[in-house]
Design a protein around this motif. Sequence first.
Motif, PDB file in Angstrom:
ATOM      1  N   LEU A  76       0.832  -1.191   0.000  1.00  0.00           N
ATOM      2  CA  LEU A  76       0.000   0.000   0.000  1.00  0.00           C
ATOM      3  C   LEU A  76       0.869   1.244   0.000  1.00  0.00           C
ATOM      4  CD1 LEU A  76      -2.727  -0.979   2.603  1.00  0.00           C
ATOM      5  CD2 LEU A  76      -2.902  -1.006   0.115  1.00  0.00           C
ATOM      6  N   CYS A  77       0.449   2.232  -0.753  1.00  0.00           N
ATOM      7  CA  CYS A  77       1.141   3.514  -0.739  1.00  0.00           C
ATOM      8  C   CYS A  77       0.155   4.604  -1.124  1.00  0.00           C
ATOM      9  CB  CYS A  77       2.355   3.527  -1.661  1.00  0.00           C
ATOM     10  SG  CYS A  77       1.970   3.675  -3.407  1.00  0.00           S
ATOM     11  N   ALA A  78       0.507   5.831  -0.825  1.00  0.00           N
ATOM     12  CA  ALA A  78      -0.309   6.983  -1.189  1.00  0.00           C
ATOM     13  C   ALA A  78       0.606   8.184  -1.345  1.00  0.00           C
ATOM     14  CB  ALA A  78      -1.353   7.257  -0.109  1.00  0.00           C
ATOM     15  N   PHE A  79       0.222   9.105  -2.202  1.00  0.00           N
ATOM     16  CA  PHE A  79       0.939  10.357  -2.372  1.00  0.00           C
ATOM     17  C   PHE A  79       0.197  11.441  -1.604  1.00  0.00           C
ATOM     18  CE2 PHE A  79       2.698   8.120  -5.935  1.00  0.00           C
ATOM     19  CZ  PHE A  79       3.912   8.719  -6.197  1.00  0.00           C
ATOM     20  N   ARG A  80       0.933  12.305  -0.970  1.00  0.00           N
ATOM     21  CA  ARG A  80       0.348  13.465  -0.307  1.00  0.00           C
ATOM     22  C   ARG A  80       1.035  14.706  -0.864  1.00  0.00           C
ATOM     23  NH1 ARG A  80       1.223  13.758   5.844  1.00  0.00           N
ATOM     24  NH2 ARG A  80      -0.151  11.956   5.771  1.00  0.00           N
ATOM     25  N   VAL A  81       0.252  15.620  -1.420  1.00  0.00           N
ATOM     26  CA  VAL A  81       0.791  16.883  -1.922  1.00  0.00           C
ATOM     27  C   VAL A  81       0.857  17.833  -0.739  1.00  0.00           C
ATOM     28  CG1 VAL A  81       0.467  18.785  -3.527  1.00  0.00           C
ATOM     29  CG2 VAL A  81      -0.182  16.463  -4.210  1.00  0.00           C
ATOM     30  N   THR A  82       2.050  18.309  -0.420  1.00  0.00           N
ATOM     31  CA  THR A  82       2.209  19.157   0.762  1.00  0.00           C
ATOM     32  C   THR A  82       2.292  20.641   0.421  1.00  0.00           C
ATOM     33  OG1 THR A  82       4.598  18.816   0.704  1.00  0.00           O
ATOM     34  CG2 THR A  82       3.309  17.350   2.127  1.00  0.00           C
ATOM     35  N   GLN A  83       2.786  20.978  -0.771  1.00  0.00           N
ATOM     36  CA  GLN A  83       2.857  22.372  -1.187  1.00  0.00           C
ATOM     37  C   GLN A  83       2.744  22.451  -2.702  1.00  0.00           C
ATOM     38  OE1 GLN A  83       6.723  23.405   0.664  1.00  0.00           O
ATOM     39  NE2 GLN A  83       5.645  25.188   1.464  1.00  0.00           N
ATOM     40  N   VAL A  84       2.107  23.516  -3.174  1.00  0.00           N
ATOM     41  CA  VAL A  84       2.011  23.790  -4.604  1.00  0.00           C
ATOM     42  C   VAL A  84       2.258  25.283  -4.788  1.00  0.00           C
ATOM     43  CG1 VAL A  84       0.510  23.791  -6.629  1.00  0.00           C
ATOM     44  CG2 VAL A  84       0.309  21.975  -4.943  1.00  0.00           C
ATOM     45  N   SER A  85       3.053  25.627  -5.792  1.00  0.00           N
ATOM     46  CA  SER A  85       3.303  27.030  -6.069  1.00  0.00           C
ATOM     47  C   SER A  85       3.740  27.193  -7.517  1.00  0.00           C
ATOM     48  CB  SER A  85       4.398  27.575  -5.156  1.00  0.00           C
ATOM     49  OG  SER A  85       4.692  28.910  -5.498  1.00  0.00           O
ATOM     50  N   PRO A  86       3.345  28.309  -8.140  1.00  0.00           N
ATOM     51  CA  PRO A  86       3.837  28.572  -9.489  1.00  0.00           C
ATOM     52  C   PRO A  86       5.284  29.082  -9.480  1.00  0.00           C
ATOM     53  CG  PRO A  86       2.349  30.324  -8.811  1.00  0.00           C
ATOM     54  CD  PRO A  86       2.336  29.280  -7.727  1.00  0.00           C
ATOM     55  N   PHE A  87       5.828  29.359  -8.285  1.00  0.00           N
ATOM     56  CA  PHE A  87       7.183  29.888  -8.169  1.00  0.00           C
ATOM     57  C   PHE A  87       8.023  28.963  -7.292  1.00  0.00           C
ATOM     58  CE2 PHE A  87       4.152  33.424  -8.288  1.00  0.00           C
ATOM     59  CZ  PHE A  87       4.454  33.939  -9.537  1.00  0.00           C
ATOM     60  N   LEU A  88       9.156  28.502  -7.801  1.00  0.00           N
ATOM     61  CA  LEU A  88      10.019  27.602  -7.036  1.00  0.00           C
ATOM     62  C   LEU A  88      10.536  28.251  -5.756  1.00  0.00           C
ATOM     63  CD1 LEU A  88      12.144  25.810  -9.764  1.00  0.00           C
ATOM     64  CD2 LEU A  88      10.369  24.834  -8.321  1.00  0.00           C
ATOM     65  N   ILE A  89      10.781  29.540  -5.785  1.00  0.00           N
ATOM     66  CA  ILE A  89      11.306  30.218  -4.603  1.00  0.00           C
ATOM     67  C   ILE A  89      10.319  30.143  -3.438  1.00  0.00           C
ATOM     68  CG2 ILE A  89      10.458  32.527  -5.195  1.00  0.00           C
ATOM     69  CD1 ILE A  89      13.897  31.815  -3.735  1.00  0.00           C
ATOM     70  N   ALA A  90       9.049  30.076  -3.725  1.00  0.00           N
ATOM     71  CA  ALA A  90       8.037  29.998  -2.666  1.00  0.00           C
ATOM     72  C   ALA A  90       8.098  28.666  -1.929  1.00  0.00           C
ATOM     73  CB  ALA A  90       6.650  30.209  -3.256  1.00  0.00           C
ATOM     74  N   LEU A  91       8.635  27.628  -2.558  1.00  0.00           N
ATOM     75  CA  LEU A  91       8.733  26.319  -1.928  1.00  0.00           C
ATOM     76  C   LEU A  91       9.966  26.177  -1.042  1.00  0.00           C
ATOM     77  CD1 LEU A  91       7.722  24.096  -4.963  1.00  0.00           C
ATOM     78  CD2 LEU A  91       6.272  24.863  -3.078  1.00  0.00           C
ATOM     79  N   SER A  92      10.840  27.175  -1.071  1.00  0.00           N
ATOM     80  CA  SER A  92      12.084  27.075  -0.306  1.00  0.00           C
ATOM     81  C   SER A  92      11.885  27.281   1.189  1.00  0.00           C
ATOM     82  CB  SER A  92      13.108  28.077  -0.825  1.00  0.00           C
ATOM     83  OG  SER A  92      12.648  29.393  -0.574  1.00  0.00           O
ATOM     84  N   GLY A  93      10.801  27.904   1.572  1.00  0.00           N
ATOM     85  CA  GLY A  93      10.551  28.138   2.988  1.00  0.00           C
ATOM     86  C   GLY A  93       9.072  28.079   3.295  1.00  0.00           C
ATOM     87  N   ASN A  94       8.756  28.047   4.565  1.00  0.00           N
ATOM     88  CA  ASN A  94       7.372  28.006   5.004  1.00  0.00           C
ATOM     89  C   ASN A  94       7.073  29.303   5.736  1.00  0.00           C
ATOM     90  OD1 ASN A  94       4.870  27.488   6.060  1.00  0.00           O
ATOM     91  ND2 ASN A  94       5.372  25.457   6.823  1.00  0.00           N
ATOM     92  N   SER A  95       6.244  30.149   5.150  1.00  0.00           N
ATOM     93  CA  SER A  95       5.943  31.445   5.756  1.00  0.00           C
ATOM     94  C   SER A  95       5.188  31.301   7.068  1.00  0.00           C
ATOM     95  CB  SER A  95       5.138  32.302   4.784  1.00  0.00           C
ATOM     96  OG  SER A  95       3.890  31.697   4.503  1.00  0.00           O
TER      97      SER A  95
END
Length: 101
Positions: A76-95
């Motif tokens: 069994l496995c599942a994918f979980r999407v934790t962050q989505v952004s149109p800009f890669l720089i936005a994924l570098s940190g958690n505001s």
Amino acid sequence: MLRVLEKGRRNVEAAQFKQLMISGLRQLYGEVGAALPFDVLKFDPSTLTGMVRVCNSGLVKLWSAITLIGSYQNELCAFRVTQVSPFLIALSGNSRKLELD
């Protein structure tokens, strides 16, 4: 950012991670879906977390395909999407965890 949730099995590599997503696309959308261009930018096998780049027009197809994946090599496995952004720089940190002095 994506995370694969599996019990026990931890020896998944970046190529297997991408192949699993391609097979999900193939199952849901056929060969045309399997040809959807996307890149695994980063993958951490210890946490089974990866960063995937996909064009905006392919986001819904990829997301729906990985949502329907329920097993990998008879486990069994599942994918979980934790962050989505149109800009890669936005994924570098958690505001939400940003500390201002």
